[in-house]
Scaffold this active site. Structure first.
Site, PDB file in Angstrom:
ATOM      1  N   GLY A   1      -2.822  -1.448  -6.934  1.00 12.28           N
ATOM      2  CA  GLY A   1      -1.683  -2.366  -7.024  1.00 12.28           C
ATOM      3  C   GLY A   1      -1.939  -3.524  -7.974  1.00 12.28           C
ATOM      4  O   GLY A   1      -3.042  -4.096  -7.989  1.00 12.28           O
TER       5      GLY A   1
ATOM      6  N   HIS B   1       0.842  -1.209   0.000  1.00 13.03           N
ATOM      7  CA  HIS B   1       0.000   0.000   0.000  1.00 13.03           C
ATOM      8  C   HIS B   1       0.872   1.252   0.000  1.00 13.03           C
ATOM      9  O   HIS B   1       0.568   2.235  -0.673  1.00 13.03           O
ATOM     10  CB  HIS B   1      -0.868   0.072   1.270  1.00 13.03           C
ATOM     11  CG  HIS B   1      -1.860  -1.031   1.411  1.00 13.03           C
ATOM     12  ND1 HIS B   1      -1.720  -2.053   2.318  1.00 13.03           N
ATOM     13  CD2 HIS B   1      -3.024  -1.257   0.756  1.00 13.03           C
ATOM     14  CE1 HIS B   1      -2.749  -2.858   2.233  1.00 13.03           C
ATOM     15  NE2 HIS B   1      -3.555  -2.415   1.287  1.00 13.03           N
TER      16      HIS B   1
END
Ligand code: PAF
Length: 283
Positions: A147, A37
């Site tokens: 991601g 993250h």
């Protein structure tokens, strides 16, 4: 630690920033932040002026058996990590502000949501698309960063942005890995020491398939079989899918052609922990 809970407040921050010609980057998360993250937040910081990170554990993407209550929550710790990585504002709305009593709208991105994850977690992408559409409407970012670790989610969200005409640029950042190749994930903390050692097999399976492709293998079933064979070396692994597809739309031709962008996708349980990973290769 400074959190913004109110929808009107975060929207005003975003609108004021844009009025001042500042580019607003947005990273939606469910908290339990790890290096994966943080790399998204760092990327957002690099390419925008203001970075908003949301922390919201979205009940709509959990099935009844998936234990929403056990999802790790530590807002203070997450906020600290997010700020250190470049976040300017943390948006942590209350559940009833996002889903008020009587809430009844959901968004489904059909076709692309239906295979792979969609087959094993049929509730999942509807929940993700619904909450992301809501968060995009609230935050009104110029760009969002997701991601690659959740590759199919990236396809679903970029399709959602396109189909619903959100004026948002979509950025996909590469997966952050441990030294043995295991993709960073909030679920890794549930692995025992022994399972953690064995979990590196996912990356090895992807690498073996990649190697076969680089040596000329183009038969999709053979590529898939290479990953299955490798994963089966760990007896505690139960494979949900270990498969290859065209990266743009997840279609599955019998043979890949020169120039095709292919994604290798794995989802499996290592005892009770569900792990996913992927790799993109151009033939
Ligand atoms: O990837 C996640 O953490 C979640 O699916 C997301 C995008 C924050 C939506 O809840």
């Amino acid at each position: 630690m400074n959190f913004i809970e109110k929808i009107e407040e975060i929207r005003e921050i975003s609108r004021n920033s844009k009025k001042n010609n500042l580019k607003v980057g947005f990273v939606p998360t469910m908290g339990a932040l790890h290096q994966g993250h943080l790399s998204l937040i760092e990327k957002a910081k690099e390419i925008s002026d203001i970075v908003i990170v949301s922390i919201f554990v979205n009940p709509k993407q959990f099935a009844a058996h998936e234990d929403l209550d056990k999802y790790p929550r530590d807002l203070e710790k997450d906020a600290k990590l997010a700020y250190e990585s470049g976040a300017d504002f943390i948006f942590s709305p209350n559940i009833l502000d996002i889903y008020p009593v009587g809430y009844s709208t959901s968004i489904n991105v059909n076709v692309i949501s239906e295979s792979f994850e969609g087959e094993f977690r049929p509730h999942f992408f509807g929940g993700v698309a619904t909450v992301c559409a809501k968060l995009f409407t609230i935050v009104e970012p110029d760009l969002v960063v997701f991601g690659q670790k959740d590759y199919q989610q990236c396809l679903v969200i970029s399709k959602l942005i396109k189909d619903l005409h959100f004026p948002i640029e979509f950025i996909m950042e590469p997966t952050v890995r441990e030294s043995d190749g295991l993709a960073k994930s909030s679920r890794n903390q549930y692995l025992s020491k022994d399972e953690r050692q064995k979990s590196g097999i996912l990356f090895i399976a992807l690498e073996e398939a990649k190697k076969a492709i680089s040596l000329g293998e183009s038969d999709r079933k053979i590529i898939n079989a290479i990953m299955h064979k490798k994963l089966r070396e760990v007896k505690e692994i139960r494979i949900e899918y270990a498969s290859s597809a065209l990266a743009d739309d997840l279609s599955q031709p019998e043979f890949f052609l020169k120039g095709d962008k292919v994604v290798l996708l794995i989802a499996c349980y290592l005892n009770k922990v569900r792990l996913i990973d992927n790799m993109i290769i151009t033939i």
